[in-house]
Design an enzyme around this catalytic site. Structure first.
Site, PDB file in Angstrom:
ATOM      1  N   TYR A 191      -2.102   4.990  -4.418  1.00  0.00           N
ATOM      2  CA  TYR A 191      -3.285   6.130  -3.814  1.00  0.00           C
ATOM      3  C   TYR A 191      -2.982   7.339  -4.569  1.00  0.00           C
ATOM      4  O   TYR A 191      -1.828   7.802  -4.179  1.00  0.00           O
ATOM      5  CB  TYR A 191      -3.286   6.293  -2.399  1.00  0.00           C
ATOM      6  CG  TYR A 191      -4.115   5.342  -1.678  1.00  0.00           C
ATOM      7  CD1 TYR A 191      -5.376   4.862  -2.143  1.00  0.00           C
ATOM      8  CD2 TYR A 191      -3.843   4.714  -0.483  1.00  0.00           C
ATOM      9  CE1 TYR A 191      -6.301   3.972  -1.549  1.00  0.00           C
ATOM     10  CE2 TYR A 191      -4.716   3.842   0.250  1.00  0.00           C
ATOM     11  CZ  TYR A 191      -5.764   3.484  -0.296  1.00  0.00           C
ATOM     12  OH  TYR A 191      -6.739   2.819   0.331  1.00  0.00           O
ATOM     13  N   LYS A 197      -8.335  -1.009  -9.297  1.00  0.00           N
ATOM     14  CA  LYS A 197      -8.883  -1.411  -8.092  1.00  0.00           C
ATOM     15  C   LYS A 197     -10.111  -0.826  -7.605  1.00  0.00           C
ATOM     16  O   LYS A 197     -10.093   0.421  -7.245  1.00  0.00           O
ATOM     17  CB  LYS A 197      -8.084  -1.855  -6.977  1.00  0.00           C
ATOM     18  CG  LYS A 197      -8.472  -2.288  -5.635  1.00  0.00           C
ATOM     19  CD  LYS A 197      -7.452  -2.737  -4.670  1.00  0.00           C
ATOM     20  CE  LYS A 197      -7.778  -3.365  -3.209  1.00  0.00           C
ATOM     21  NZ  LYS A 197      -8.313  -2.356  -2.316  1.00  0.00           N
ATOM     22  N   HIS A 219     -13.728  -2.622  -1.308  1.00  0.00           N
ATOM     23  CA  HIS A 219     -12.828  -2.198  -0.326  1.00  0.00           C
ATOM     24  C   HIS A 219     -13.131  -2.941   1.257  1.00  0.00           C
ATOM     25  O   HIS A 219     -13.084  -2.309   2.139  1.00  0.00           O
ATOM     26  CB  HIS A 219     -12.793  -0.692  -0.246  1.00  0.00           C
ATOM     27  CG  HIS A 219     -11.402  -0.154   0.238  1.00  0.00           C
ATOM     28  ND1 HIS A 219     -10.631   0.463  -0.869  1.00  0.00           N
ATOM     29  CD2 HIS A 219     -10.885  -0.080   1.345  1.00  0.00           C
ATOM     30  CE1 HIS A 219      -9.448   0.948   0.029  1.00  0.00           C
ATOM     31  NE2 HIS A 219      -9.688   0.529   1.220  1.00  0.00           N
ATOM     32  N   SER A 227       0.736  -1.270   0.020  1.00  0.00           N
ATOM     33  CA  SER A 227      -0.213   0.002  -0.019  1.00  0.00           C
ATOM     34  C   SER A 227       0.786   1.308  -0.090  1.00  0.00           C
ATOM     35  O   SER A 227       1.993   1.474   0.519  1.00  0.00           O
ATOM     36  CB  SER A 227      -0.986  -0.106   1.414  1.00  0.00           C
ATOM     37  OG  SER A 227      -1.418   1.238   1.565  1.00  0.00           O
ATOM     38  N   THR A 250      -5.779   2.315  -6.583  1.00  0.00           N
ATOM     39  CA  THR A 250      -7.177   2.111  -6.211  1.00  0.00           C
ATOM     40  C   THR A 250      -7.757   3.296  -6.348  1.00  0.00           C
ATOM     41  O   THR A 250      -7.526   4.457  -6.000  1.00  0.00           O
ATOM     42  CB  THR A 250      -6.877   1.782  -4.506  1.00  0.00           C
ATOM     43  OG1 THR A 250      -6.067   0.665  -4.359  1.00  0.00           O
ATOM     44  CG2 THR A 250      -7.992   1.712  -3.768  1.00  0.00           C
TER      45      THR A 250
HETATM   46  C1  FNR Z   1      -7.605  -1.669   3.447  1.00  0.00           C
HETATM   47  N1  FNR Z   1      -7.777  -1.669   2.131  1.00  0.00           N
HETATM   48  C2  FNR Z   1      -6.654  -0.825   1.357  1.00  0.00           C
HETATM   49  N2  FNR Z   1      -6.898  -1.059  -0.130  1.00  0.00           N
HETATM   50  C3  FNR Z   1      -6.046  -0.118  -0.882  1.00  0.00           C
HETATM   51  O1  FNR Z   1      -6.080  -0.286  -1.897  1.00  0.00           O
HETATM   52  N3  FNR Z   1      -5.227   0.318   0.070  1.00  0.00           N
HETATM   53  C4  FNR Z   1      -4.816   0.455   1.315  1.00  0.00           C
HETATM   54  O2  FNR Z   1      -4.101   1.016   1.973  1.00  0.00           O
HETATM   55  C5  FNR Z   1      -5.937  -0.308   1.989  1.00  0.00           C
HETATM   56  N4  FNR Z   1      -5.910  -0.245   3.427  1.00  0.00           N
HETATM   57  C6  FNR Z   1      -6.605  -1.010   4.029  1.00  0.00           C
HETATM   58  C7  FNR Z   1      -6.686  -0.946   5.740  1.00  0.00           C
HETATM   59  C8  FNR Z   1      -7.505  -1.855   6.247  1.00  0.00           C
HETATM   60  C9  FNR Z   1      -7.309  -1.918   7.740  1.00  0.00           C
HETATM   61  C10 FNR Z   1      -8.324  -2.797   5.534  1.00  0.00           C
HETATM   62  C11 FNR Z   1      -9.289  -3.774   6.280  1.00  0.00           C
HETATM   63  C12 FNR Z   1      -8.392  -2.697   4.047  1.00  0.00           C
HETATM   64  C13 FNR Z   1      -8.777  -2.761   1.212  1.00  0.00           C
HETATM   65  C14 FNR Z   1      -8.067  -4.069   0.897  1.00  0.00           C
HETATM   66  O3  FNR Z   1      -6.982  -3.633   0.025  1.00  0.00           O
HETATM   67  C15 FNR Z   1      -9.149  -4.951   0.398  1.00  0.00           C
HETATM   68  O4  FNR Z   1      -9.756  -4.456  -0.696  1.00  0.00           O
HETATM   69  C16 FNR Z   1     -10.085  -5.672   1.514  1.00  0.00           C
HETATM   70  O5  FNR Z   1      -9.551  -5.618   2.710  1.00  0.00           O
HETATM   71  C17 FNR Z   1     -10.395  -6.741   1.019  1.00  0.00           C
HETATM   72  O6  FNR Z   1     -11.486  -7.336   1.887  1.00  0.00           O
HETATM   73  P1  FNR Z   1     -11.359  -8.393   3.212  1.00  0.00           P
HETATM   74  O7  FNR Z   1     -10.530  -9.421   2.593  1.00  0.00           O
HETATM   75  O8  FNR Z   1     -10.829  -7.663   3.994  1.00  0.00           O
HETATM   76  O9  FNR Z   1     -12.707  -8.657   3.382  1.00  0.00           O
END
Ligand code: FNR
Length: 378
Positions: free
Chosen positions: A143, A252, A276, A119, A169
């Site tokens: 990002y 994404k 997400h 990330s 994303t």
């Molecule tokens: C995320 N997600 C996320 N996505 C992304 O593109 N950049 C990021 O920095 C983050 N940060 C982030 C922090 C936390 C605490 C969570 C739980 C999620 C989203 C992540 O990439 C993904 O899309 C989801 O977590 C998928 O769903 P599940 O497997 O957690 O249900």
């Protein structure tokens, strides 16, 4: 097998193998605000629940006498051979879970040949994480910040550090309404966690006034809030990515078939069907329910990946049957990290992959490529 044989000597697994149970363990043992940040979702969390419910509704039809003694979980993805169709989703601010944060995740993933998507909002810089994952596959998640020079600098640094594929994303330009965090007034970024890639960047440093240290961390965090996301981005902006990245580009956060078509028209290599993990638009369609429509809309024009709600081997099979080439796993590995550092992440990856392999065997699926829409009930 390892688990059962150790059980003969009275040794039980240190962490639950069921990833839903792992979340309950995490809730008991981790710092409550950090746990809430990871577990939480937007609004009433209805989309997060819908993600899981959509998996519950789909059913696999096992086949018999298919002679599968060693299922082949490997695949080719964007020109790269992978041992299994599972990647680690980009998750920011991992040091709220464990001081080693992204470094521990990178080591665990590299050791098991699994691809970690790093990330932009990481708590360690992309160069540090690249070092920790030396020799392993590296993907970088962008990002896309308001400042074009900063975006360009991130992409240059990621390329120089050996990241191959770029995941951009799109669904998080604005932080969503997340009551668990609002009610605790808890946002790690404002405490300076998760801005490592910014504070180590010359473009960002120039904007804040370098060097950035403890004395001006608050100022840096405030500057970060101004620059982090750009809600004014549109399809017209995508050529910027092509101009600055020569590897695969994957968008994404795609949930609508028309958006997937536009991504293909814009020459993107892939999309991640994702909401997400329910953390952005509460009330949004379950990610799995969006998958078949998106996959049908783009056919083979772009590679379709999937995330949001994957917890078991059969979930992976269901997502692949509905059109995904591979899935990304989010929260479970983050809990593994919080509970046991690198070993915890390894435990989660190994559990999911073993579950996938065994489920392929009991369903009579010889290879990943054999998973089709016919694998599920209609
Ligand atoms: C995320 N997600 C996320 N996505 C992304 O593109 N950049 C990021 O920095 C983050 N940060 C982030 C922090 C936390 C605490 C969570 C739980 C999620 C989203 C992540 O990439 C993904 O899309 C989801 O977590 C998928 O769903 P599940 O497997 O957690 O249900």
């Amino acid at each position: 097998r390892e688990i059962y044989f150790r059980g003969l000597d009275g040794v039980l697994p240190a962490l639950p193998t069921d990833l839903d149970a792992l979340e309950r363990t995490a809730e008991r043992r981790l710092e409550p605000r950090a746990f809430a940040y990871v577990a939480g979702a937007a609004g009433t969390e209805s989309t997060a629940r819908a993600n899981r419910a959509a998996f519950e509704r789909r059913r696999i039809i096992p086949r018999m006498l298919s002679g599968v003694s060693e299922p082949d979980t490997s695949l080719e993805l964007f020109g790269e051979r992978m041992a299994a169709p599972v990647l680690l989703a980009p998750v920011g601010v991992l040091t709220i879970m464990h001081p080693d944060g992204e470094l521990a995740v990178a080591r665990a993933a590299t050791g098991l040949g699994t691809t970690m998507v790093l990330s932009t909002a990481a708590a360690h810089s992309m160069e540090q994480v690249a070092e920790a994952s030396a020799g392993g596959p590296r993907w970088y998640q962008l990002y896309w910040p308001k400042d074009r020079d900063l975006a360009e600098s991130f992409l240059d640094r990621a390329r120089a550090a050996g990241y191959r594929a770029l995941v951009v994303t799109l669904d998080n330009h604005t932080l969503a309404w997340r009551p668990r965090d609002l009610d605790q007034a808890y946002l790690p970024f404002l405490r300076g966690v998760g801005i490592a890639n910014y504070v180590t960047d010359p473009v960002f440093q120039k904007a804040v006034g370098s060097p950035i240290g403890d004395h001006n961390l608050r100022e840096a965090a405030l500057a970060w809030t101004e620059i982090f996301g750009d809600a004014s981005l549109s399809w017209k902006d995508l050529p910027f990515l092509r101009d600055h990245w020569n590897g695969p580009i994957i968008l994404k956060g795609i949930l609508h078939a028309d958006d997937a078509r536009r991504a293909a028209d814009a020459g993107m290599d892939g999309v991640v069907v994702s909401n997400h993990g329910g953390r952005q638009a509460d009330g949004a369609i379950a990610s799995l329910d969006a998958l078949p429509t998106v996959a049908a809309a783009v056919g083979d024009r772009v590679g379709v990946l999937f995330d949001s709600g994957v917890r078991t081997g059969s979930d992976v099979i269901k997502a692949l049957a509905l059109g995904a080439r591979a899935v990304l796993l989010g929260r479970p590995y983050v809990y593994g990290l919080g509970l046991a550092g690198e070993a915890g992440v390894r435990h989660v990856i190994r559990s999911l992959l073993a579950d996938l392999e065994i489920t392929m065997m009991v369903c009579g699926i010889p290879a990943i490529g054999e998973i089709t829409s016919e694998t599920l009930t209609s």
